[in-house]
Enzyme design. Structure first.
Site, PDB file in Angstrom:
ATOM      1  N   GLN A 162      -4.173  -1.258   9.848  1.00  0.00           N
ATOM      2  CA  GLN A 162      -4.081  -2.596   9.251  1.00  0.00           C
ATOM      3  C   GLN A 162      -4.627  -3.632  10.239  1.00  0.00           C
ATOM      4  OE1 GLN A 162      -3.013  -3.328   6.061  1.00  0.00           O
ATOM      5  NE2 GLN A 162      -3.699  -5.407   6.494  1.00  0.00           N
ATOM      6  N   LYS A 193       0.840  -1.208   0.000  1.00  0.00           N
ATOM      7  CA  LYS A 193       0.000   0.000   0.000  1.00  0.00           C
ATOM      8  C   LYS A 193       0.872   1.254   0.000  1.00  0.00           C
ATOM      9  CE  LYS A 193      -3.683  -2.513   2.315  1.00  0.00           C
ATOM     10  NZ  LYS A 193      -4.336  -2.909   3.572  1.00  0.00           N
ATOM     11  N   ASP A 247     -10.737   3.014   4.523  1.00  0.00           N
ATOM     12  CA  ASP A 247     -11.182   1.623   4.413  1.00  0.00           C
ATOM     13  C   ASP A 247     -12.711   1.540   4.427  1.00  0.00           C
ATOM     14  OD1 ASP A 247      -9.279  -0.280   3.973  1.00  0.00           O
ATOM     15  OD2 ASP A 247      -8.772  -0.595   6.090  1.00  0.00           O
TER      16      ASP A 247
END
Ligand code: NAP
Length: 284
Positions: free
Chosen positions: A98, A54, A121
């Site tokens: 994460q 990412k 997200d």
């Protein structure tokens, strides 16, 4: 006739190139460089690889890499403080915690601390609510990637019979909401669905997000249907999806492979979300 295979890698590349161009234009216009703060807690090797990918993709798209790495035994209140700092930092457009985080941390509480305008997200309750209400906000990356693949192939969604197998907050529910917003007639299946194949065979658009290797075979698919396989399952034969690829390619009209289908789209949509977040924060 065999299905057309959707090339997720090529489509993701196009999305990433477009995001890079849009980021450059945004920065030229506003003087603001969008920034993504990835937060990695601990040293889980798989998570470390995901985060590294990412971060690399960010830099390539002209997005500032504002990574934070916290020790595996970090206290909950220290993670809370870090997230609050990132929420308040105007250089940070998007925050990605994460998952999974080490077991002593409360992942749900931490996710909910992320400002909804920085929730790239799309996992907070506010983002989920905005999605259901159809108001502007940040949509989860993988479900958005599914829609992007269908749009790329100009699959008609309005009035289409769409079936989503799986009802997770991460994939199944948001992808169903996105299809509903595009005026598909949406059915959601799950582990208690009776006669799964009878339901999925109705689908013009079939999305599998289950986590069971090759659950959906040829007799689960309507001839000519567009089939998107979100599943990623590690088996003795390597990575496979929730769809029996070899059998279904003889029946479907369009089909994503695993790997190389939905997977590459997730990072591409994360980059796009970071730019959307930067725009949201400027009230654009
Ligand atoms: P999840 O949270 O485990 O949800 C799985 C869903 O499938 C649940 O709703 C479950 O029903 C349903 N289900 C399980 N067995 C079933 C069966 N036999 N028949 C019908 N439905 C069944 O999984 P997830 O997070 O949504 O992920 C799904 C898959 O997508 C996984 O393979 C995951 O690795 C993959 N994934 C890929 C990406 C990507 O970037 N490509 C991103 C995220 C996830 P109940 O609700 O009744 O339990």
């Amino acid at each position: 006739m065999a299905a057309t295979i959707i090339d997720g890698r090529a489509i993701a590349r196009q999305v990433r190139d477009q995001v890079a161009a849009d980021v450059a234009a945004f920065t030229a216009e506003t003087g603001v460089v969008p920034g993504l703060a990835t937060v990695l807690v601990g040293d889980d090797p798989a998570s470390a690889v995901y985060v590294a990918n990412k971060r690399r993709a960010c830099v390539e798209a002209g997005i500032a890499d504002l990574h934070r790495h916290l020790l595996a035994d970090v206290a909950q209140e220290d993670v809370v403080a870090q997230l609050q700092e990132l929420n308040a930092d105007p250089q940070v457009s998007g925050i990605l915690l994460q998952l999974p985080v080490p077991r002593h941390l409360d992942a749900n509480l931490l996710v909910e601390l992320i400002s909804p305008d920085k929730d790239v997200d799309g996992l907070t309750a506010v983002s989920a609510g905005r999605l259901v209400q159809g108001v502007p906000g940040l949509r989860p990356c993988t479900p958005s990637g599914v829609i992007e693949l269908l749009d790329h192939h100009e699959v008609p969604l309005e009035g289409a019979e769409a079936v989503v197998v799986g009802r997770s907050d991460l994939v199944g529910k948001p992808v169903a909401q996105l299809l509903l917003q595009r005026n598909a007639t949406v059915t959601i299946c799950h582990s208690r669905t009776r006669d799964l194949n009878a339901v999925t065979r109705r689908a013009d658009v079939l999305i599998a997000a289950v986590g069971v290797p090759r659950l959906l075979g040829a007799d689960a698919v309507k001839p000519g249907a567009a089939v998107v396989d979100v599943g990623i399952n590690r088996t003795d034969d390597g990575l496979v999806g929730d769809v029996d690829f070899d059998a279904v390619r003889e029946v479907a009209g369009l089909l994503t492979p695993v790997p190389g289908g939905v997977g590459p789209m997730t990072i591409a949509l994360l980059l796009r979300n970071t730019l959307i977040a930067a725009r949201l924060q400027r009230g654009v």
